[in-house]
Motif scaffolding. Structure first.
Motif, PDB file in Angstrom:
ATOM      1  N   ILE A 149       0.834  -1.205   0.000  1.00 37.60           N
ATOM      2  CA  ILE A 149       0.000   0.000   0.000  1.00 37.60           C
ATOM      3  C   ILE A 149       0.869   1.254   0.000  1.00 37.60           C
ATOM      4  O   ILE A 149       0.678   2.189  -0.774  1.00 37.60           O
ATOM      5  N   THR A 178       1.595   7.169  -6.793  1.00 37.96           N
ATOM      6  CA  THR A 178       0.471   7.986  -7.234  1.00 37.96           C
ATOM      7  C   THR A 178       0.342   9.296  -6.453  1.00 37.96           C
ATOM      8  O   THR A 178       0.804  10.331  -6.885  1.00 37.96           O
ATOM      9  N   VAL A 238      -8.561   6.808  -4.825  1.00 37.01           N
ATOM     10  CA  VAL A 238      -7.671   7.950  -4.594  1.00 37.01           C
ATOM     11  C   VAL A 238      -6.220   7.515  -4.733  1.00 37.01           C
ATOM     12  O   VAL A 238      -5.387   8.212  -5.312  1.00 37.01           O
ATOM     13  N   MET A 239      -5.933   6.316  -4.248  1.00 30.39           N
ATOM     14  CA  MET A 239      -4.567   5.807  -4.274  1.00 30.39           C
ATOM     15  C   MET A 239      -4.101   5.620  -5.718  1.00 30.39           C
ATOM     16  O   MET A 239      -2.972   5.931  -6.067  1.00 30.39           O
ATOM     17  N   VAL A 240      -4.987   5.094  -6.563  1.00 29.47           N
ATOM     18  CA  VAL A 240      -4.580   4.778  -7.923  1.00 29.47           C
ATOM     19  C   VAL A 240      -4.661   5.993  -8.848  1.00 29.47           C
ATOM     20  O   VAL A 240      -3.746   6.255  -9.623  1.00 29.47           O
ATOM     21  N   TRP A 241      -5.776   6.748  -8.769  1.00 26.55           N
ATOM     22  CA  TRP A 241      -5.987   7.802  -9.754  1.00 26.55           C
ATOM     23  C   TRP A 241      -5.847   9.210  -9.186  1.00 26.55           C
ATOM     24  O   TRP A 241      -6.053  10.181  -9.913  1.00 26.55           O
ATOM     25  N   GLY A 242      -5.584   9.316  -7.886  1.00 26.28           N
ATOM     26  CA  GLY A 242      -5.394  10.648  -7.321  1.00 26.28           C
ATOM     27  C   GLY A 242      -6.693  11.342  -6.985  1.00 26.28           C
ATOM     28  O   GLY A 242      -7.775  10.835  -7.278  1.00 26.28           O
ATOM     29  N   ALA A 286       2.458   1.749  -3.336  1.00 34.18           N
ATOM     30  CA  ALA A 286       1.499   2.220  -4.334  1.00 34.18           C
ATOM     31  C   ALA A 286       1.243   3.711  -4.156  1.00 34.18           C
ATOM     32  O   ALA A 286       1.145   4.454  -5.138  1.00 34.18           O
ATOM     33  N   TYR A 287       1.185   4.167  -2.909  1.00 33.90           N
ATOM     34  CA  TYR A 287       0.985   5.599  -2.672  1.00 33.90           C
ATOM     35  C   TYR A 287       2.144   6.409  -3.225  1.00 33.90           C
ATOM     36  O   TYR A 287       1.977   7.503  -3.732  1.00 33.90           O
TER      37      TYR A 287
END
Lengths: 428, 316
Positions: A359, A366, B110-114, A362-363
């Motif tokens: 996690i 992005t 939010v984590m993937v696409w902001g 991944a943060y």
């Protein structure tokens, strides 16, 4: 094992619990002396407010079996009315001490709990949950429209020191506010505890467990739901007023869905089946909100994961977990849990560790791009941009899952065995 | 004036049908399994984001096709490995589970696409005004949305009421034991229904994404509205959900055009009233400002006068 049982017998049970309470109370009273001027006091203030709020929520969810998604309405309205009254009191020098302002919040909560409760408690179960959500939306949107009373975007600021001084107390320092909140928290906690012991409290439980039978006995389940809803609104209003006194401000966020969600999370993670559950949940979640939000941007994700895990595997929450283990301790069987627990540590650390790292990585790809892709924890550093870190994490996770699957049944059997044994011993 | 009425009606219908597309999946799942899927709107959001992502790689049409399938598959997995597990703790636990899921999906998005909206575009082939009445033109993409929503509604109604599949699905709801005696795999039926419901949500997202804005809070705002649709329509009633969706769509769109307040109305019929200070704000709020609140007002009124909803028969 005989040793634990014999120490139990040394003091009569009521005295023993009394002593524990006395020590706890003393610790709370001395807290500002031990930690003057630190963030500890303000954290404990927040915890105390959260405790009142989640206990009031548990009156619905835990005791009456009503799942509400709109409890922030009563918290927020209580807060706003308290703020307005406080402003008026301060402006016109009315002889009302700050100590009594939470009563305004409580009265507001009772009033709106009665009005909105009359609408929403017409149906129970899932429909009730949907309705509370709709009502909450309605109130939040209305509050946004009435900018004069609710202060619009900025909210309503108050100055608590402008209220009438009581015994020379102006509540300027945080320690004084701490005592005020503590007193209200204790009073509300005791009131709610004794409410569970009244016939009304028992009827609430009966409505939760079997409304049809309650109706058959001659009570109206709808009226009991309504009363529980109203009382619960009242205590939520007190919590809202305390929050306003603490922050010297009532903001629109007090009314919104996130507030309702957070009290639900607190109560459920703590445990709905037990009076201490919401208290534990409020303390834990408030603490997590502080410590985790400093550590990682993904803290809400972790909170959500924790909630889902509790819903799936531990419906009684942390309180249930503690109760089970206290029973084992009392029966003197802790030693027998040690081996299976030690064996489970490996897979547990592997699974949760690799998931958390994934996690965090991944943060870094992005939302947290600015910090760079390299995550360093102690001597280990992982690069989110390289495929190898992901392969390593996947292998660790697979190893953890494999380990858990291999020992799962043995572990569950062993723990179950100990729980049953301790229950048997305590029954004797 | 007639221009306003025509366009408000069209927009209201289109918005209402989109709501229905979402509500149909929710109602399907709810009436089948008694599960109120709090995460339904989150699956809708996921549909929009996946549609955006896939269309940016492979083009809009493939995205429109694949995103709902992916969301449907995810829904089936959720049922198989989550809900089925929680089921024995009762409906409240199921609701709580999906609530937690909604929370998680939002965080993951939010984590993937902001946090900022992504630019999910209307495909070029549909990016033209379909027709122009008076001075305003109506975009072709909105016509497309309207048609797809109608097609889905008709398809769903036909499948559920006229086909064998519908028969088994409906029977599984009331007589699960009997249906499984007859040799149908009831848990599998449940899993498929949940998958189909989720796919409908995903489709709604993939279609609505370009027209509305694809952003992480698009689900949060929709959940209460969906619940209003379900309660207004009557629990578990597909036709009721359609009526309620259209009602809300039309009421909201027409309200947005209404630039007058209670005070104006009172003045128009020659009343002049002195309203207390506290209420004067509400007195002067225009109908357009009230538009977001109207569905919830409808909900409250419905609960006071007819708690079972428009087409509902079940009490709880």
């Amino acid at each position: 094992m005989s040793a634990t049982i014999s120490t139990q017998g040394s003091l009569p049970a009521p005295l023993r619990t009394g002593a524990i309470w006395l020590v706890g109370l003393l610790a709370l009273l001395l807290l500002p002396v031990v930690f003057p001027k630190t963030s500890v006091i303000s954290t404990v203030c927040l915890m105390a407010i959260a405790i009142v709020f989640s206990l009031s929520y548990n009156m619905l969810l835990g005791q009456t079996g009503l799942l509400s998604f709109g409890h922030a309405v009563y918290f927020g309205l209580g807060g706003f009315f308290a703020a307005q009254v406080l402003t008026k009191v301060a402006g016109e020098n009315l002889p009302v001490p700050l100590l009594l302002i939470p009563l305004v919040g409580g009265a507001t909560g009772l009033f709106f709990g009665a009005i909105l409760g009359a609408i929403s408690t017409k149906r129970g179960g899932t429909v009730f949950a949907m309705i509370t959500l709709g009502v909450a939306e309605l109130v939040a949107a209305m509050a946004a429209l009435m900018t004069g009373f609710f202060g619009g975007e900025q909210g309503v600021s108050v100055d608590r020191t402008k209220a009438m001084a009581l015994f020379g107390l102006r509540f300027g320092s945080h320690a004084q506010v701490y005592y005020l909140i503590l007193v209200w928290c204790l009073v509300c906690g005791l009131c709610m505890y004794y409410l569970t012991r009244t016939p009304f409290g028992r009827l609430c439980n009966a409505v939760r467990d079997n409304p049809m039978r309650v109706a058959f006995v001659g009570y109206s389940p709808q009226r009991i739901r309504f009363l529980a809803f109203t009382f619960s609104g009242g205590f939520a209003g007190i919590a809202g007023a305390l929050s306003v006194i603490n922050f010297e401000m009532a903001a629109g966020t007090m009314l919104d869905a996130h507030q309702s969600a957070s009290v639900l999370l607190m109560t459920f993670i703590g445990g709905v089946g037990h009076f201490a559950g919401p208290i534990l949940g409020a303390i834990l979640v408030t603490w997590l909100q502080f410590s985790l939000s400093d550590l990682t941007p993904a803290w809400q994700l972790y909170l959500g994961l924790l909630f889902i895990l509790v819903v799936m595997y531990l419906p009684g929450g942390i309180a249930q977990l503690l109760e089970m283990h206290l029973g084992v301790v009392r029966a003197g069987l802790v030693a027998r849990l040690a081996v299976p627990y030690l064996k489970a540590v490996g897979p547990f650390v592997l699974i949760s560790g690799s998931c958390c790292l994934a996690i965090e990585l991944a943060y870094r790809l992005t939302v947290e791009k600015a910090k760079g892709t390299v995550l360093t924890i102690g001597p280990v550093s992982l690069n989110a941009a390289s495929g190898w870190s992901w392969v390593v994490l996947a292998v660790l996770l697979a190893a953890g899952v494999a380990g858990w699957r291999y020992m799962r049944s043995d572990f569950l059997l062993a723990v179950d065995d100990v729980m049953n044994e301790s229950r048997k011993r305590l029954m004797q | 004036m007639s221009e306003l009425i025509v366009f408000s009606t069209l927009n209201g219908l289109q918005y209402g049908l989109l709501l229905f597309l979402l509500a149909s999946g929710l109602t399907l799942i709810f009436s089948m399994m008694g599960v109120l899927n709090f995460a339904h709107a989150s699956l809708y959001m996921l549909g929009a984001y996946l549609g955006y992502q896939i269309s940016s790689w492979l083009g809009f049409w493939i995205g429109l096709l694949v995103a709902p399938l992916l969301v449907g598959a995810l829904g089936a997995l959720i049922e198989r490995f989550g809900l089925r597990h929680v089921h024995r703790h009762g409906h409240v636990a199921e609701l709580l589970f999906t609530f937690g899921l909604a929370y998680l999906i939002e965080e993951v998005v939010v984590m993937v696409w902001g946090r900022i909206p992504v630019s999910y575009q209307v495909p070029e082939i549909l990016d033209f005004p379909a027709f122009t009445l008076w001075a305003t033109s109506y975009p072709a993409y909105r016509v497309f949305m309207l048609l797809v929503s109608m097609a889905i509604f008709l398809g769903l109604l036909l499948v559920l009421t006229r086909s064998r599949v519908g028969l088994i699905v409906q029977a599984s709801l009331t007589q699960p034991k009997m249906v499984s005696m007859l040799g149908h795999n009831v848990p599998m039926v449940f899993m498929l229904v949940f998958g189909v419901g989720s796919a409908l949500a995903g489709l709604a997202g993939a279609i609505a994404g370009p027209a509305l804005v694809t952003q992480p809070n698009m689900a949060v705002n929709l959940v209460p509205l969906l619940f209003v649709v379900v309660v207004l329509g009557g629990l578990g009633s597909l036709t009721g959900a359609l009526l309620a969706s259209l009602l809300i769509g039309l009421v909201q769109t027409f309200a947005i055009a209404g630039d007058f307040s209670l005070a104006d109305m009172a003045r128009a019929i020659g009343l002049s009233m002195n309203v207390p200070q506290v209420l004067s704000e509400l007195w002067n709020v225009t109908l357009a400002q009230l538009a977001p609140v109207l569905p919830y007002l409808l909900l409250v009124l419905m609960l006071i006068f007819r708690p079972t909803g428009l087409m509902g028969s079940r009490e709880s």
